[in-house]
Design an enzyme around this catalytic site. Structure first.
Site, PDB file in Angstrom:
ATOM      1  N   HIS A   1       0.853  -1.190   0.000  1.00 43.49           N
ATOM      2  CA  HIS A   1       0.000   0.000   0.000  1.00 43.49           C
ATOM      3  C   HIS A   1       0.891   1.243   0.000  1.00 43.49           C
ATOM      4  CE1 HIS A   1      -3.766   2.202   0.828  1.00 43.49           C
ATOM      5  NE2 HIS A   1      -3.039   2.965   1.629  1.00 43.49           N
TER       6      HIS A   1
ATOM      7  N   ASP B   1       1.156   5.316  -0.171  1.00 41.52           N
ATOM      8  CA  ASP B   1       0.394   6.526   0.136  1.00 41.52           C
ATOM      9  C   ASP B   1       1.056   7.767  -0.444  1.00 41.52           C
ATOM     10  OD1 ASP B   1      -1.807   5.620   1.892  1.00 41.52           O
ATOM     11  OD2 ASP B   1      -0.160   4.890   3.139  1.00 41.52           O
TER      12      ASP B   1
ATOM     13  N   HIS C   1      -2.546   4.709  -3.221  1.00 40.53           N
ATOM     14  CA  HIS C   1      -3.609   5.526  -2.621  1.00 40.53           C
ATOM     15  C   HIS C   1      -3.236   6.992  -2.806  1.00 40.53           C
ATOM     16  CE1 HIS C   1      -5.716   6.725   1.448  1.00 40.53           C
ATOM     17  NE2 HIS C   1      -6.299   7.275   0.399  1.00 40.53           N
TER      18      HIS C   1
ATOM     19  N   MET D   1     -11.574   5.330   4.730  1.00 41.66           N
ATOM     20  CA  MET D   1     -10.585   5.882   5.663  1.00 41.66           C
ATOM     21  C   MET D   1     -11.144   5.768   7.075  1.00 41.66           C
ATOM     22  SD  MET D   1      -8.033   6.634   3.841  1.00 41.66           S
ATOM     23  CE  MET D   1      -7.109   7.088   5.319  1.00 41.66           C
TER      24      MET D   1
ATOM     25  N   GLY E   1      -3.587  11.534   6.023  1.00 43.65           N
ATOM     26  CA  GLY E   1      -2.453  12.449   6.100  1.00 43.65           C
ATOM     27  C   GLY E   1      -1.298  11.909   6.927  1.00 43.65           C
ATOM     28  N   PHE E   2      -1.610  11.044   7.864  1.00 42.05           N
ATOM     29  CA  PHE E   2      -0.561  10.572   8.778  1.00 42.05           C
ATOM     30  C   PHE E   2      -0.779   9.111   9.162  1.00 42.05           C
ATOM     31  CE2 PHE E   2      -1.361  15.057   9.311  1.00 42.05           C
ATOM     32  CZ  PHE E   2      -0.094  15.605   9.173  1.00 42.05           C
ATOM     33  N   GLY E   3       0.316   8.403   9.376  1.00 43.01           N
ATOM     34  CA  GLY E   3       0.235   7.064   9.927  1.00 43.01           C
ATOM     35  C   GLY E   3       0.114   7.148  11.442  1.00 43.01           C
ATOM     36  N   GLY E   4      -0.179   6.024  12.057  1.00 41.73           N
ATOM     37  CA  GLY E   4      -0.133   5.934  13.519  1.00 41.73           C
ATOM     38  C   GLY E   4      -1.266   6.614  14.256  1.00 41.73           C
TER      39      GLY E   4
ATOM     40  N   GLY F   1      -6.258   2.852   8.117  1.00 41.83           N
ATOM     41  CA  GLY F   1      -5.987   3.762   9.227  1.00 41.83           C
ATOM     42  C   GLY F   1      -6.308   3.160  10.580  1.00 41.83           C
ATOM     43  N   GLY F   2      -5.286   3.052  11.406  1.00 42.63           N
ATOM     44  CA  GLY F   2      -5.502   2.599  12.778  1.00 42.63           C
ATOM     45  C   GLY F   2      -5.885   1.146  12.939  1.00 42.63           C
TER      46      GLY F   2
ATOM     47  N   GLY G   1      -0.038   0.160   8.694  1.00 35.95           N
ATOM     48  CA  GLY G   1       1.262   0.820   8.680  1.00 35.95           C
ATOM     49  C   GLY G   1       2.013   0.559   9.967  1.00 35.95           C
TER      50      GLY G   1
HETATM   51  C1  DX5 Z   1      -3.112   7.640   6.108  1.00 37.95           C
HETATM   52  C2  DX5 Z   1      -2.701   6.626   5.088  1.00 37.95           C
HETATM   53  C3  DX5 Z   1      -2.587   5.270   5.643  1.00 37.95           C
HETATM   54  C4  DX5 Z   1      -1.565   5.125   6.736  1.00 37.95           C
HETATM   55  C5  DX5 Z   1      -2.011   4.020   7.647  1.00 37.95           C
HETATM   56  O1  DX5 Z   1      -3.399   8.842   5.502  1.00 37.95           O
HETATM   57  O2  DX5 Z   1      -3.623   6.578   4.018  1.00 37.95           O
HETATM   58  O3  DX5 Z   1      -2.403   4.282   4.638  1.00 37.95           O
HETATM   59  O4  DX5 Z   1      -0.283   4.867   6.257  1.00 37.95           O
HETATM   60  O5  DX5 Z   1      -1.146   3.963   8.712  1.00 37.95           O
HETATM   61  P1  DX5 Z   1      -1.555   3.284  10.096  1.00 37.95           P
HETATM   62  O6  DX5 Z   1      -1.891   1.863   9.806  1.00 37.95           O
HETATM   63  O7  DX5 Z   1      -0.314   3.444  10.928  1.00 37.95           O
HETATM   64  O8  DX5 Z   1      -2.740   4.041  10.636  1.00 37.95           O
HETATM   65 ZN    ZN Z   2      -3.529   4.789   2.598  1.00 39.67          ZN
END
Ligand code: DX5
Ligand code: ZN
Length: 217
Positions: free
Chosen positions: A32, A34, A65, A136, A141-144, A175-176, A196
């Site tokens: 995946h 991003d 994505h 989503m 915008g962010f991981g974690g 996400g999450g 992620g």
């Molecule tokens: C967030 C991304 C996700 C992100 C997921 O905007 O689209 O793909 O990398 O990361 P986790 O699994 O850490 O929430």
């Molecule tokens: Zn993504």
């Protein structure tokens, strides 16, 4: 068994080759990837040259994505870079039907991503044309970040829309996602789990992928 799509946003960017090899030798199904433009989302990640490099490092499906505005301008370039699946945000596409046709005509699978506040019923007249819907479960915008619980309700709604419209679309949750909430997500009807932090920040990423894969039998 769910399709597992680790998000390389959480990979080690100085050692991408290592992380690609780890994923290649794991039960991960998809990569995946991003892409963020700093306009559609308040962050910038990586783009075409990085995806082209990753493409050379794997035979697995590259699930791209796009969290960008005007994705139609770049669809051909992402095909060229090696994307197998190209997902655009419904919120970024005024002419979504045209955008989906463009992606399919370029020879890629077409996906639509929905932000947490975007209602499932907006997909009613396009769901039969798409290969994937990415829900989503965090604000992109962010991981974690933490999983938004209302997503489970949206998965059930989407599943019934897919059945009603005879669509072949896969449901992807992004996400999450954790080992703890994945069973509920799968039980609600999800087909693809993006992960992620859960994968890359774990002590044994390969084992974590195996555990995710086993969820739901
Ligand atoms: C967030 C991304 C996700 C992100 C997921 O905007 O689209 O793909 O990398 O990361 P986790 O699994 O850490 O929430
Ligand atoms: Zn993504």
């Amino acid at each position: 068994m769910p399709i597992i799509a680790p998000s390389l946003l959480s990979a080690d960017f100085l050692n991408l080759q290592n992380d690609c090899n780890m994923l290649n030798n794991s039960e991960a199904d998809w990569f995946h990837l991003d892409v963020m433009d700093g306009r559609f989302v308040p962050n910038i990640s990586f783009g075409l040259p990085v995806i082209a490099a990753i493409r050379k490092a794997t035979k697995k499906v590259c699930d791209v994505h796009l969290m960008i505005e005007e994705p139609d301008k770049y669809a051909a370039a992402f095909k060229q870079a090696g994307a197998d699946i190209l997902t655009v945000h419904i919120e970024a596409c005024t002419h979504l039907h045209r955008n989906i046709q463009q992606i399919k005509q370029l020879g890629m699978k077409a996906g639509i991503a929905l932000n947490p506040h975007t209602a499932i019923h907006l997909l009613a007249d396009i769901i039969a044309d798409v290969d994937l819907v990415c829900l989503m479960s965090v604000n992109p915008g962010f991981g974690g970040q933490q999983f938004i619980p209302n997503t489970v309700h949206k998965i059930r709604q989407l599943k019934s829309l897919i059945l009603e419209k005879n669509s072949a679309a896969l449901i992807e949750i992004d996400g999450g996602v954790t080992l703890e909430n994945a069973p509920e997500i799968i039980a609600a009807g999800a087909d693809v789990l993006v992960a992620g932090n859960t994968v890359f920040k774990s002590a044994n990423p390969t084992e974590t992928i195996t555990l995710l894969k086993k969820i739901g039998g």
